[in-house]
Design a protein around this motif. Structure first.
Motif, PDB file in Angstrom:
ATOM      1  N   GLY A   4     -11.983 -19.412  -6.468  1.00  0.00           N
ATOM      2  CA  GLY A   4     -10.698 -18.863  -6.052  1.00  0.00           C
ATOM      3  C   GLY A   4     -10.535 -17.376  -6.269  1.00  0.00           C
ATOM      4  N   ARG A   5     -11.556 -16.593  -5.960  1.00  0.00           N
ATOM      5  CA  ARG A   5     -11.482 -15.147  -6.187  1.00  0.00           C
ATOM      6  C   ARG A   5     -10.492 -14.501  -5.222  1.00  0.00           C
ATOM      7  N   ILE A   6      -9.648 -13.641  -5.771  1.00  0.00           N
ATOM      8  CA  ILE A   6      -8.710 -12.858  -4.970  1.00  0.00           C
ATOM      9  C   ILE A   6      -9.045 -11.392  -5.190  1.00  0.00           C
ATOM     10  N   ASP A   7      -9.238 -10.669  -4.112  1.00  0.00           N
ATOM     11  CA  ASP A   7      -9.610  -9.256  -4.148  1.00  0.00           C
ATOM     12  C   ASP A   7      -8.377  -8.420  -3.782  1.00  0.00           C
ATOM     13  N   TYR A   8      -8.058  -7.444  -4.612  1.00  0.00           N
ATOM     14  CA  TYR A   8      -6.854  -6.619  -4.402  1.00  0.00           C
ATOM     15  C   TYR A   8      -7.186  -5.215  -3.912  1.00  0.00           C
ATOM     16  N   ARG A   9      -8.389  -5.009  -3.378  1.00  0.00           N
ATOM     17  CA  ARG A   9      -8.785  -3.657  -2.950  1.00  0.00           C
ATOM     18  C   ARG A   9      -7.967  -3.140  -1.773  1.00  0.00           C
ATOM     19  N   MET A  10      -7.522  -4.016  -0.869  1.00  0.00           N
ATOM     20  CA  MET A  10      -6.682  -3.550   0.249  1.00  0.00           C
ATOM     21  C   MET A  10      -5.355  -3.012  -0.281  1.00  0.00           C
ATOM     22  N   ARG A  12      -4.924  -1.772  -3.240  1.00  0.00           N
ATOM     23  CA  ARG A  12      -5.282  -0.526  -3.932  1.00  0.00           C
ATOM     24  C   ARG A  12      -5.321   0.628  -2.935  1.00  0.00           C
ATOM     25  N   ARG A  13      -5.990   0.411  -1.796  1.00  0.00           N
ATOM     26  CA  ARG A  13      -6.069   1.461  -0.774  1.00  0.00           C
ATOM     27  C   ARG A  13      -4.681   1.846  -0.272  1.00  0.00           C
ATOM     28  N   ALA A  14      -3.799   0.861  -0.123  1.00  0.00           N
ATOM     29  CA  ALA A  14      -2.441   1.141   0.345  1.00  0.00           C
ATOM     30  C   ALA A  14      -1.681   2.000  -0.667  1.00  0.00           C
ATOM     31  N   VAL A  15      -1.809   1.693  -1.946  1.00  0.00           N
ATOM     32  CA  VAL A  15      -1.139   2.486  -2.987  1.00  0.00           C
ATOM     33  C   VAL A  15      -1.667   3.919  -2.974  1.00  0.00           C
ATOM     34  N   LEU A  16      -2.988   4.070  -2.908  1.00  0.00           N
ATOM     35  CA  LEU A  16      -3.574   5.415  -2.884  1.00  0.00           C
ATOM     36  C   LEU A  16      -3.119   6.192  -1.646  1.00  0.00           C
ATOM     37  N   ARG A  17      -3.030   5.523  -0.512  1.00  0.00           N
ATOM     38  CA  ARG A  17      -2.544   6.172   0.711  1.00  0.00           C
ATOM     39  C   ARG A  17      -1.105   6.635   0.527  1.00  0.00           C
ATOM     40  N   GLU A  18      -0.268   5.792  -0.085  1.00  0.00           N
ATOM     41  CA  GLU A  18       1.131   6.166  -0.325  1.00  0.00           C
ATOM     42  C   GLU A  18       1.234   7.376  -1.244  1.00  0.00           C
ATOM     43  N   VAL A  19       0.381   7.460  -2.245  1.00  0.00           N
ATOM     44  CA  VAL A  19       0.390   8.623  -3.144  1.00  0.00           C
ATOM     45  C   VAL A  19      -0.013   9.869  -2.370  1.00  0.00           C
ATOM     46  N   ARG A  20      -1.061   9.772  -1.580  1.00  0.00           N
ATOM     47  CA  ARG A  20      -1.537  10.943  -0.822  1.00  0.00           C
ATOM     48  C   ARG A  20      -0.529  11.403   0.223  1.00  0.00           C
ATOM     49  N   GLN A  21       0.270  10.454   0.755  1.00  0.00           N
ATOM     50  CA  GLN A  21       1.281  10.799   1.762  1.00  0.00           C
ATOM     51  C   GLN A  21       2.604  11.228   1.130  1.00  0.00           C
ATOM     52  N   GLY A  22       2.703  11.122  -0.189  1.00  0.00           N
ATOM     53  CA  GLY A  22       3.928  11.510  -0.885  1.00  0.00           C
ATOM     54  C   GLY A  22       5.000  10.445  -0.894  1.00  0.00           C
ATOM     55  N   VAL A  23       4.701   9.255  -0.422  1.00  0.00           N
ATOM     56  CA  VAL A  23       5.660   8.153  -0.427  1.00  0.00           C
ATOM     57  C   VAL A  23       5.857   7.622  -1.847  1.00  0.00           C
ATOM     58  N   ARG A  24       4.795   7.650  -2.616  1.00  0.00           N
ATOM     59  CA  ARG A  24       4.813   7.199  -4.010  1.00  0.00           C
ATOM     60  C   ARG A  24       4.361   8.369  -4.871  1.00  0.00           C
ATOM     61  N   SER A  25       4.995   8.555  -6.020  1.00  0.00           N
ATOM     62  CA  SER A  25       4.624   9.673  -6.881  1.00  0.00           C
ATOM     63  C   SER A  25       3.364   9.357  -7.679  1.00  0.00           C
ATOM     64  N   VAL A  26       2.649  10.395  -8.069  1.00  0.00           N
ATOM     65  CA  VAL A  26       1.473  10.230  -8.917  1.00  0.00           C
ATOM     66  C   VAL A  26       1.890   9.602 -10.245  1.00  0.00           C
ATOM     67  N   GLY A  27       3.042  10.003 -10.762  1.00  0.00           N
ATOM     68  CA  GLY A  27       3.542   9.434 -12.013  1.00  0.00           C
ATOM     69  C   GLY A  27       3.783   7.937 -11.918  1.00  0.00           C
TER      70      GLY A  27
END
Length: 124
Positions: A4-10, A12-27
């Motif tokens: 039952g392995r669940i991979d959360y890399r997608m 993770r990529r979404a969070v990193l994209r949001e940080v780079r776009q300024g939608v989510r803060s680095v903090g």
């Protein structure tokens, strides 16, 4: 046996994209609990990749295990990844989580979860 392995890399990529776009803060993305950072320093597995945010070579994978037999024991424990077989022998079936943490900027993200079971209980 892993099951039952669940991979959360997608995610993770979404969070990193949001940080780079300024939608989510680095903090917001770099708010790892001090216990997670300590576990990363002392028992985390060194990762060859640099941190996706601060780009330093201080990225670690921390493995947490939760006993599946005793629902009253809801607290997990951080363990060295290489001790999973010993943990499984000692405690039986486990739920395992791998968390990525940067010990410099405190970036963190859940990477995977899976069950570590003695045998497959599926009928078939």
């Amino acid at each position: 046996m892993r099951k039952g392995r669940i991979d959360y890399r997608m995610q993770r990529r979404a969070v990193l994209r949001e940080v780079r776009q300024g939608v989510r803060s680095v903090g917001d993305a770099c708010d790892a609990h001090p216990d997670l950072v300590r576990a990363g320093v002392h028992i985390g597995t060194v990762v060859d990749d640099a941190c996706p945010l601060c780009e330093r070579d201080t990225l670690r994978h921390v493995t947490y295990v939760f006993d599946r037999k005793d629902p009253r024991n809801r607290g997990g424990r951080a363990v060295p990844r290489e001790s999973l077989a010993r943990q499984h022998e000692r405690y039986g079936d486990l739920t395992v989580y791998t968390v990525e943490v940067c010990t410099t900027c405190h970036w963190h993200h859940l990477l995977e979860s899976f069950l570590l079971v003695t045998r497959d209980t599926a009928v078939g």
